[in-house]
Scaffold this motif. Structure first.
Motif, PDB file in Angstrom:
ATOM      1  N   ALA A  95       0.720  -1.026   0.014  1.00 56.76           N
ATOM      2  CA  ALA A  95       0.122   0.087   0.102  1.00 56.76           C
ATOM      3  C   ALA A  95       1.030   0.979   0.042  1.00 56.76           C
ATOM      4  O   ALA A  95       2.161   1.118   0.277  1.00 56.76           O
ATOM      5  CB  ALA A  95      -0.914   0.123   1.261  1.00 56.76           C
ATOM      6  N   ALA A  96       0.441   2.257  -0.619  1.00 55.41           N
ATOM      7  CA  ALA A  96       0.975   3.614  -0.532  1.00 55.41           C
ATOM      8  C   ALA A  96       0.018   4.740   0.059  1.00 55.41           C
ATOM      9  O   ALA A  96      -1.120   4.700  -0.316  1.00 55.41           O
ATOM     10  CB  ALA A  96       1.604   4.115  -1.985  1.00 55.41           C
ATOM     11  N   VAL A  97       0.722   5.775   0.605  1.00 58.25           N
ATOM     12  CA  VAL A  97      -0.021   6.706   1.266  1.00 58.25           C
ATOM     13  C   VAL A  97       0.732   8.052   1.009  1.00 58.25           C
ATOM     14  O   VAL A  97       1.885   8.096   1.092  1.00 58.25           O
ATOM     15  CB  VAL A  97      -0.478   7.106   2.533  1.00 58.25           C
ATOM     16  CG1 VAL A  97      -0.984   7.959   3.129  1.00 58.25           C
ATOM     17  CG2 VAL A  97      -1.235   5.418   2.879  1.00 58.25           C
ATOM     18  N   CYS A  98       0.126   9.133   0.537  1.00 57.11           N
ATOM     19  CA  CYS A  98       0.608  10.418   0.122  1.00 57.11           C
ATOM     20  C   CYS A  98      -0.057  11.382   0.921  1.00 57.11           C
ATOM     21  O   CYS A  98      -1.117  11.574   0.790  1.00 57.11           O
ATOM     22  CB  CYS A  98       0.726  10.874  -1.173  1.00 57.11           C
ATOM     23  SG  CYS A  98       1.486  12.546  -1.886  1.00 57.11           S
ATOM     24  N   VAL A 126       9.517   8.853   0.386  1.00 62.94           N
ATOM     25  CA  VAL A 126       9.697   9.626  -0.792  1.00 62.94           C
ATOM     26  C   VAL A 126       9.143  11.089  -0.762  1.00 62.94           C
ATOM     27  O   VAL A 126       7.919  11.257  -0.447  1.00 62.94           O
ATOM     28  CB  VAL A 126       9.499   9.039  -2.126  1.00 62.94           C
ATOM     29  CG1 VAL A 126       9.856  10.209  -3.191  1.00 62.94           C
ATOM     30  CG2 VAL A 126      10.124   7.933  -2.489  1.00 62.94           C
ATOM     31  N   VAL A 127       9.570  12.163  -0.493  1.00 59.56           N
ATOM     32  CA  VAL A 127       8.942  13.462  -0.348  1.00 59.56           C
ATOM     33  C   VAL A 127       9.070  14.135  -1.759  1.00 59.56           C
ATOM     34  O   VAL A 127      10.128  14.739  -2.333  1.00 59.56           O
ATOM     35  CB  VAL A 127       9.754  14.614   0.586  1.00 59.56           C
ATOM     36  CG1 VAL A 127       9.200  15.840   0.487  1.00 59.56           C
ATOM     37  CG2 VAL A 127       9.818  13.832   2.028  1.00 59.56           C
ATOM     38  N   PHE A 128       7.955  14.351  -2.673  1.00 59.34           N
ATOM     39  CA  PHE A 128       7.725  14.620  -4.027  1.00 59.34           C
ATOM     40  C   PHE A 128       7.586  16.216  -3.752  1.00 59.34           C
ATOM     41  O   PHE A 128       6.673  16.584  -3.167  1.00 59.34           O
ATOM     42  CB  PHE A 128       6.702  14.154  -4.716  1.00 59.34           C
ATOM     43  CG  PHE A 128       6.957  12.552  -4.832  1.00 59.34           C
ATOM     44  CD1 PHE A 128       7.905  12.116  -5.886  1.00 59.34           C
ATOM     45  CD2 PHE A 128       6.220  11.514  -4.385  1.00 59.34           C
ATOM     46  CE1 PHE A 128       8.270  11.047  -6.064  1.00 59.34           C
ATOM     47  CE2 PHE A 128       6.340  10.322  -4.864  1.00 59.34           C
ATOM     48  CZ  PHE A 128       7.489   9.813  -5.569  1.00 59.34           C
ATOM     49  N   HIS A 129       8.368  16.904  -4.410  1.00 63.10           N
ATOM     50  CA  HIS A 129       8.398  18.485  -4.689  1.00 63.10           C
ATOM     51  C   HIS A 129       7.180  18.796  -5.481  1.00 63.10           C
ATOM     52  O   HIS A 129       7.223  18.444  -6.444  1.00 63.10           O
ATOM     53  CB  HIS A 129       9.606  19.015  -4.838  1.00 63.10           C
ATOM     54  CG  HIS A 129      10.685  18.864  -3.931  1.00 63.10           C
ATOM     55  ND1 HIS A 129      11.543  20.027  -3.266  1.00 63.10           N
ATOM     56  CD2 HIS A 129      11.311  17.894  -3.077  1.00 63.10           C
ATOM     57  CE1 HIS A 129      12.361  19.722  -2.447  1.00 63.10           C
ATOM     58  NE2 HIS A 129      12.199  18.206  -2.289  1.00 63.10           N
ATOM     59  N   THR A 177       5.486  10.680   0.882  1.00 64.55           N
ATOM     60  CA  THR A 177       4.712   9.437   0.272  1.00 64.55           C
ATOM     61  C   THR A 177       5.568   8.182   1.016  1.00 64.55           C
ATOM     62  O   THR A 177       6.819   8.279   0.939  1.00 64.55           O
ATOM     63  CB  THR A 177       4.953   9.222  -1.099  1.00 64.55           C
ATOM     64  OG1 THR A 177       4.286  10.556  -1.699  1.00 64.55           O
ATOM     65  CG2 THR A 177       4.237   7.934  -1.690  1.00 64.55           C
ATOM     66  N   ALA A 178       4.602   7.458   1.423  1.00 68.31           N
ATOM     67  CA  ALA A 178       5.391   6.053   2.039  1.00 68.31           C
ATOM     68  C   ALA A 178       4.843   4.949   1.938  1.00 68.31           C
ATOM     69  O   ALA A 178       3.376   4.859   1.205  1.00 68.31           O
ATOM     70  CB  ALA A 178       4.928   6.387   3.769  1.00 68.31           C
ATOM     71  N   ILE A 179       5.315   3.837   1.727  1.00 67.42           N
ATOM     72  CA  ILE A 179       4.942   2.349   1.303  1.00 67.42           C
ATOM     73  C   ILE A 179       4.800   1.439   2.589  1.00 67.42           C
ATOM     74  O   ILE A 179       5.904   1.711   3.364  1.00 67.42           O
ATOM     75  CB  ILE A 179       5.748   1.884   0.389  1.00 67.42           C
ATOM     76  CG1 ILE A 179       5.278   2.724  -1.128  1.00 67.42           C
ATOM     77  CG2 ILE A 179       5.412   0.521  -0.151  1.00 67.42           C
ATOM     78  CD1 ILE A 179       6.569   2.280  -1.978  1.00 67.42           C
ATOM     79  N   GLY A 180       3.850   0.637   2.750  1.00 64.86           N
ATOM     80  CA  GLY A 180       3.925  -0.189   3.792  1.00 64.86           C
ATOM     81  C   GLY A 180       3.222  -1.332   3.335  1.00 64.86           C
ATOM     82  O   GLY A 180       2.462  -1.612   2.144  1.00 64.86           O
ATOM     83  N   ASP A 181       3.187  -2.713   4.403  1.00 68.89           N
ATOM     84  CA  ASP A 181       2.234  -3.661   3.917  1.00 68.89           C
ATOM     85  C   ASP A 181       0.877  -3.641   3.870  1.00 68.89           C
ATOM     86  O   ASP A 181       0.123  -4.262   3.282  1.00 68.89           O
ATOM     87  CB  ASP A 181       2.803  -4.797   4.984  1.00 68.89           C
ATOM     88  CG  ASP A 181       4.317  -5.422   4.813  1.00 68.89           C
ATOM     89  OD1 ASP A 181       4.523  -5.381   3.492  1.00 68.89           O
ATOM     90  OD2 ASP A 181       4.941  -5.638   5.574  1.00 68.89           O
ATOM     91  N   THR A 182       0.364  -2.407   4.666  1.00 68.56           N
ATOM     92  CA  THR A 182      -1.027  -2.219   4.774  1.00 68.56           C
ATOM     93  C   THR A 182      -1.014  -0.642   4.747  1.00 68.56           C
ATOM     94  O   THR A 182       0.004   0.008   4.779  1.00 68.56           O
ATOM     95  CB  THR A 182      -1.667  -2.495   6.247  1.00 68.56           C
ATOM     96  OG1 THR A 182      -0.903  -1.986   7.183  1.00 68.56           O
ATOM     97  CG2 THR A 182      -1.329  -3.849   6.379  1.00 68.56           C
ATOM     98  N   ILE A 183      -2.191  -0.290   4.539  1.00 66.91           N
ATOM     99  CA  ILE A 183      -2.270   1.255   4.202  1.00 66.91           C
ATOM    100  C   ILE A 183      -2.098   2.062   5.752  1.00 66.91           C
ATOM    101  O   ILE A 183      -1.658   3.060   6.017  1.00 66.91           O
ATOM    102  CB  ILE A 183      -3.774   1.510   3.734  1.00 66.91           C
ATOM    103  CG1 ILE A 183      -4.054   1.236   2.460  1.00 66.91           C
ATOM    104  CG2 ILE A 183      -4.490   3.183   4.421  1.00 66.91           C
ATOM    105  CD1 ILE A 183      -5.359   1.684   1.863  1.00 66.91           C
ATOM    106  N   GLU A 184      -2.480   1.414   6.892  1.00 63.44           N
ATOM    107  CA  GLU A 184      -2.388   1.868   8.081  1.00 63.44           C
ATOM    108  C   GLU A 184      -0.958   1.829   8.097  1.00 63.44           C
ATOM    109  O   GLU A 184      -0.306   3.038   8.926  1.00 63.44           O
ATOM    110  CB  GLU A 184      -3.029   0.616   9.089  1.00 63.44           C
ATOM    111  CG  GLU A 184      -4.679   0.961   9.260  1.00 63.44           C
ATOM    112  CD  GLU A 184      -5.101  -0.082   8.252  1.00 63.44           C
ATOM    113  OE1 GLU A 184      -6.313   0.173   7.779  1.00 63.44           O
ATOM    114  OE2 GLU A 184      -4.271  -0.912   7.453  1.00 63.44           O
ATOM    115  N   GLU A 185       0.059   0.896   7.907  1.00 69.83           N
ATOM    116  CA  GLU A 185       1.402   0.919   8.019  1.00 69.83           C
ATOM    117  C   GLU A 185       2.165   2.180   7.361  1.00 69.83           C
ATOM    118  O   GLU A 185       2.869   3.113   7.660  1.00 69.83           O
ATOM    119  CB  GLU A 185       1.998  -0.155   7.760  1.00 69.83           C
ATOM    120  CG  GLU A 185       3.798  -0.156   7.998  1.00 69.83           C
ATOM    121  CD  GLU A 185       4.286  -1.406   7.544  1.00 69.83           C
ATOM    122  OE1 GLU A 185       5.536  -1.310   7.105  1.00 69.83           O
ATOM    123  OE2 GLU A 185       3.917  -2.506   7.299  1.00 69.83           O
ATOM    124  N   ALA A 186       1.460   2.389   6.155  1.00 73.10           N
ATOM    125  CA  ALA A 186       1.918   3.457   4.984  1.00 73.10           C
ATOM    126  C   ALA A 186       1.521   4.881   5.507  1.00 73.10           C
ATOM    127  O   ALA A 186       2.389   5.766   5.666  1.00 73.10           O
ATOM    128  CB  ALA A 186       1.468   2.953   3.616  1.00 73.10           C
TER     129      ALA A 186
END
Length: 417
Positions: free
Chosen positions: A327-330, A359-362, A383-392
């Motif tokens: 999962a990824a969250v921004c 990753v910090v997208f400008h 922006t973060a990636i994790g095994d779940t949305i909660e983790e990201a």
């Protein structure tokens, strides 16, 4: 392969970041770029709307492929100009870009090709708008017809609000020429989802689902923005709904693109509302969405440059695109006052403290006297990636604590639902 990306925001940073991972790309340029992009590609001081300058640069540098990020140069006809100059470019023609350039055009297109969407009226005057409102219940949606940088959509809860919106757009012309015509739409209830697609004119391939948060404040309150944060996957976008969308929306849209003889080799963004009556189209964008791109490309495992090559060869049906199960969250960090008036030039601190897997997208930054400072309403996309949305989500917010600039605002409920 020499590649040029056009634009200078968070979406373009994400595209550059993904292309940088490709073994096919030898030289990477971005016009005009930003300080974040500058760490991955050579920034070229040419504005995205300077089509003649971009054609000249591409010829001079022998660019093998150009990717257009923002909508304005697409609506201006940059693809037609590049094609005429014998240069390869990812994006729709001017004619096809009207799917985003004109809300009225896109609604008529949906109606013609039986694509499910909200009931609508086109109006050119305040008086006609007030009369058309009698056919609608509240809330109601009022849209400036043309491009308004993500700010031309008003959700009005009362007749007074709707009339005020019509007056602002059609009489006071707060959106300029973009508001010469207005589309009034019924308000759709349901779960919003964004589906980005690769299109080569013959084939349409959807990417993984995501969900944007448009309102500026927590709890979906405040004015609409270009997007305050997003996450992927969108669990409301089930396999069953994805199949419905393919049959009822994407295939008829492709049929329409072919029926209207549109030259379309690029990205199509379909904004959907999953209603009780099934999926309905809110809007088309003719390029990568922002900030959806940040989470979608974070989950892309295939080579983006290779996918673009398949698009140009009209062979999308011959490539199996791979996606991560993660999962990824921004979360967007914005300037106080956005989407209305805001101050620029605030020094951004703490970027060097960010964890390496974040990753910090400008989105709206410039370099001034050795310091990275704010230059836009939306400034950064953490922006973060994790095994779940909660983790990201947890990783993204933990790292936001390290970043600061005067007047920094952000939503604290991205991906909560």
């Amino acid at each position: 392969m020499k590649v040029l990306v056009i634009g200078g925001g968070g979406r373009e940073h994400a595209i550059v970041w993904k292309l940088k991972q490709s073994s096919l790309v030898s030289d990477l340029y971005c016009a005009p770029g930003n300080p974040g992009i500058g760490k991955l590609a050579k920034c070229v001081n040419i504005k995205a709307e300077d089509i003649a300058g971009l054609v000249e640069f591409s010829r001079e540098m022998k660019i093998d492929m150009t990717i257009v990020g923002p909508e304005v140069p697409l609506v201006m006809g940059i693809v037609d100009e590049f094609n005429q100059a014998g240069l390869k470019i990812i994006g729709p023609s001017r004619k096809a870009a009207e799917l985003e350039g004109s809300k009225a055009f896109s609604k008529e297109f949906m109606e013609k090709y039986n694509i499910p969407t909200a009931k609508f009226h086109r109006v050119y005057s305040f008086e006609a708008g007030v009369q058309a409102l009698e056919d609608y219940s509240y809330p109601v949606v009022i849209k400036a017809d043309g491009l308004a940088a993500g700010k031309g959509v008003l959700i009005c809860s009362t007749a007074e609000e709707a009339e005020k919106g019509l007056r602002e757009i059609l009489v006071e012309q707060v959106f300029g020429d973009a508001g010469k015509e207005v589309v009034i739409e019924e308000f759709l209830e349901g779960i919003e989802t964004s589906v980005l697609c690769f299109v080569d004119g013959k084939t349409i391939v959807p990417m993984v689902g995501s969900q944007d948060h448009k309102r500026v404040y927590d709890g979906d309150k405040g004015p609409n923005t270009g997007g305050m944060g997003t996450y992927s996957p969108n669990y409301a976008y089930t396999d069953v709904i994805a199949q419905q969308v393919m049959v009822q929306v994407l295939e008829p849209t492709l049929k329409g693109i072919q029926g209207e003889e549109m030259d379309y080799h690029g990205i199509l963004f379909v904004g959907l509302m999953i209603t009780q009556d099934g999926p309905k189209v809110l809007e088309y964008n003719v390029r990568f969405g922002d900030p959806e791109t940040q989470v979608v490309l974070a989950r892309l495992e295939s080579d983006l440059a290779e996918i673009f090559q398949y698009i140009l060869r009209e062979e999308l049906d011959k490539i199996a695109i791979q996606w991560s199960s993660k999962a990824a969250v921004c979360v967007v960090l914005a300037s106080e006052g956005y989407p209305d008036k805001y101050e620029k030039g605030k020094i951004i601190k703490g970027l060097k403290k960010i964890e390496t897997d974040i990753v910090v997208f400008h989105a709206g930054t410039i370099l001034r006297e050795g310091e990275i400072v704010t230059s836009g309403g939306r400034v950064l996309g953490v922006t973060a990636i994790g095994d779940t949305i909660e983790e990201a989500r947890s990783k993204a917010y933990d790292n936001i604590k390290e970043i600061h600039f005067d007047g920094m605002i952000y939503r604290r409920d991205i991906a909560v639902k």
